[in-house]
Design an enzyme around this catalytic site. Structure first.
Site, PDB file in Angstrom:
ATOM      1  N   GLU A 183      -5.188   1.407  -6.655  1.00 54.40           N
ATOM      2  CA  GLU A 183      -5.453   2.621  -7.426  1.00 54.40           C
ATOM      3  C   GLU A 183      -6.935   2.931  -7.609  1.00 54.40           C
ATOM      4  OE1 GLU A 183      -1.532   3.998  -9.459  1.00 54.40           O
ATOM      5  OE2 GLU A 183      -2.424   2.453 -10.721  1.00 54.40           O
ATOM      6  N   ASP A 238      -3.819   7.949  -7.893  1.00 54.12           N
ATOM      7  CA  ASP A 238      -5.001   7.499  -8.636  1.00 54.12           C
ATOM      8  C   ASP A 238      -6.163   7.186  -7.705  1.00 54.12           C
ATOM      9  OD1 ASP A 238      -4.326   7.044 -11.715  1.00 54.12           O
ATOM     10  OD2 ASP A 238      -2.537   6.716 -10.498  1.00 54.12           O
ATOM     11  N   ILE A 256      11.480   8.195  -8.581  1.00 50.27           N
ATOM     12  CA  ILE A 256      11.154   8.971  -9.784  1.00 50.27           C
ATOM     13  C   ILE A 256      12.329   9.770 -10.317  1.00 50.27           C
ATOM     14  CG2 ILE A 256       8.651   9.201  -9.507  1.00 50.27           C
ATOM     15  CD1 ILE A 256       9.237  11.925  -8.115  1.00 50.27           C
ATOM     16  N   HIS A 257      13.423   9.856  -9.533  1.00 50.77           N
ATOM     17  CA  HIS A 257      14.545  10.707  -9.954  1.00 50.77           C
ATOM     18  C   HIS A 257      15.850   9.997  -9.602  1.00 50.77           C
ATOM     19  CE1 HIS A 257      17.250  14.184 -10.097  1.00 50.77           C
ATOM     20  NE2 HIS A 257      16.297  14.850 -10.743  1.00 50.77           N
ATOM     21  N   ASP A 270      12.328 -13.433  22.544  1.00 54.29           N
ATOM     22  CA  ASP A 270      11.818 -14.777  22.283  1.00 54.29           C
ATOM     23  C   ASP A 270      11.819 -15.053  20.783  1.00 54.29           C
ATOM     24  OD1 ASP A 270       9.669 -13.266  21.604  1.00 54.29           O
ATOM     25  OD2 ASP A 270       8.288 -14.093  23.102  1.00 54.29           O
TER      26      ASP A 270
END
Ligand code: COA
Ligand code: MG
Length: 297
Positions: A129, A157, A228-229, A274
């Site tokens: 940030e 930020d 966020i939702h 591999d």
């Protein structure tokens, strides 16, 4: 093995309605926010509300409960930890973490408050940030920070610290500086041996965009992401779980090595495999089985 947290849903700590609603989501973790989602004049109210919600939590079921406190530099982190401490508190998100010394400050405060709890409270710092923090991620290497769950990153930020007017390219994706610090967070978390948690997808109405972005992020090695939702949660959970075709492919890779024991390299569908391919396939199968065992759908 506990599977990593796939979805970590932010909930503004001063919204009774959202706090209530969040408990009914299928997020792996909720992050009750005391920092940027709360206006300065409502911070002390939010602290009380979050403390109350943690204390009221009855059974140990549903999402893990985390709290984003204010940065160490705010001078309020210690008092916030005291207020929200509860046996229902699974972890602390630390914003604007400047480096390992900030983690040590929070850890010793938790040591003091917790005194030998069975399940020590974890810490997830936001490590990019400020420009200074982003440039010095290597300082987390070779530290002994047992509470560190993972690292997450953020672009908002950091662009404010830089004084940039945008963090996006004209096509909408993150500009180079932000993609670079995202990769650095992924590398630093891997080098330390902890989870890399991807940042928020801010356009919460664009569910298909979120799915595509999250799927790519999972394939790159992030184990989960911030939300966020509530509408983002199911898509995130699905995106950070191995898909049926990933599991089927991983099983075929493991079987190909088993059928050729002693061989370092085998062929499958005309492609060379591999050791790194084997390790990656084993990782997919172990993640899939830990998610099933934890009964997360
Ligand atoms: N947690 C819990 N519930 C939430 C929620 C969240 N993060 N975001 C939305 N909801 C609820 C709303 O309260 C609403 O419920 P209701 O119909 O019962 O009132 C429902 O989900 C639908 O919400 P919607 O109308 O689509 O969105 P909104 O305009 O109310 O909210 C935001 C949009 C972005 C403000 C909101 O999603 C939010 O606060 N997100 C978290 C922001 C945050 O914490 N940021 C800090 C980290 S970056
Ligand atoms: Mg912020």
């Amino acid at each position: 093995m506990n599977p990593p947290l796939r979805s970590l849903l932010f909930v503004p700590g001063d919204s009774e309605r959202k706090l209530e609603k969040s408990l009914g989501t299928s997020a792996d973790a909720l992050i009750f926010d005391l920092e940027d989602a709360v206006a300065p004049e409502r911070k002390s109210l939010a602290r009380e509300m979050v403390a109350q919600h943690l204390a009221d939590r009855k059974a140990n079921e549903g999402p893990q409960l985390w709290v984003r406190i204010n940065p160490v530099s705010s001078g309020n982190a210690g008092a916030e930890l005291e207020a929200v401490l509860s046996r229902n508190l699974a972890g602390i998100v630390l914003p604007k973490a400047e480096g390992p010394e900030d983690i040590r400050i929070i850890s010793s405060k938790l040591d003091e408050l917790e005194r030998g709890a069975e399940q020590p409270i974890a810490i997830l710092p936001v490590v990019t940030e400020t420009a200074r923090a982003a440039l010095t991620l290597h300082r987390y290497l070779d530290t002994d920070l047992p509470r560190l769950y993972g690292m997450t990153w953020g672009a908002e930020d950091l662009s404010a610290d830089i004084g940039a007017t945008t963090n996006r390219d004209p096509d909408g994706r993150f500009a180079f500086t932000y993609r670079m610090v995202r990769s650095q967070a992924l590398l630093a978390a891997t080098a330390v041996g902890i989870e890399a948690v991807d940042t928020v997808y801010t356009d919460f109405r664009d569910i298909e965009g979120l799915r595509e972005d999250s799927r790519r992020s999972y394939r790159e090695g992030f184990s989960g992401r911030l939300a966020i939702h509530p509408a983002q949660v199911d898509v995130i959970n699905e995106s950070y779980s191995p898909a049926a075709e990933d599991i089927a492919h991983a099983e075929r890779v493991v079987a190909a090595f088993e059928a050729n024991s002693g061989m370092g390299t085998v062929g499958l569908d005309g492609k060379m495999l591999d050791r790194p391919h084997l390790l990656q396939a084993q990782k997919v199968l172990s993640l899939a089985s830990s998610i099933t065992q934890a009964d997360r759908k």
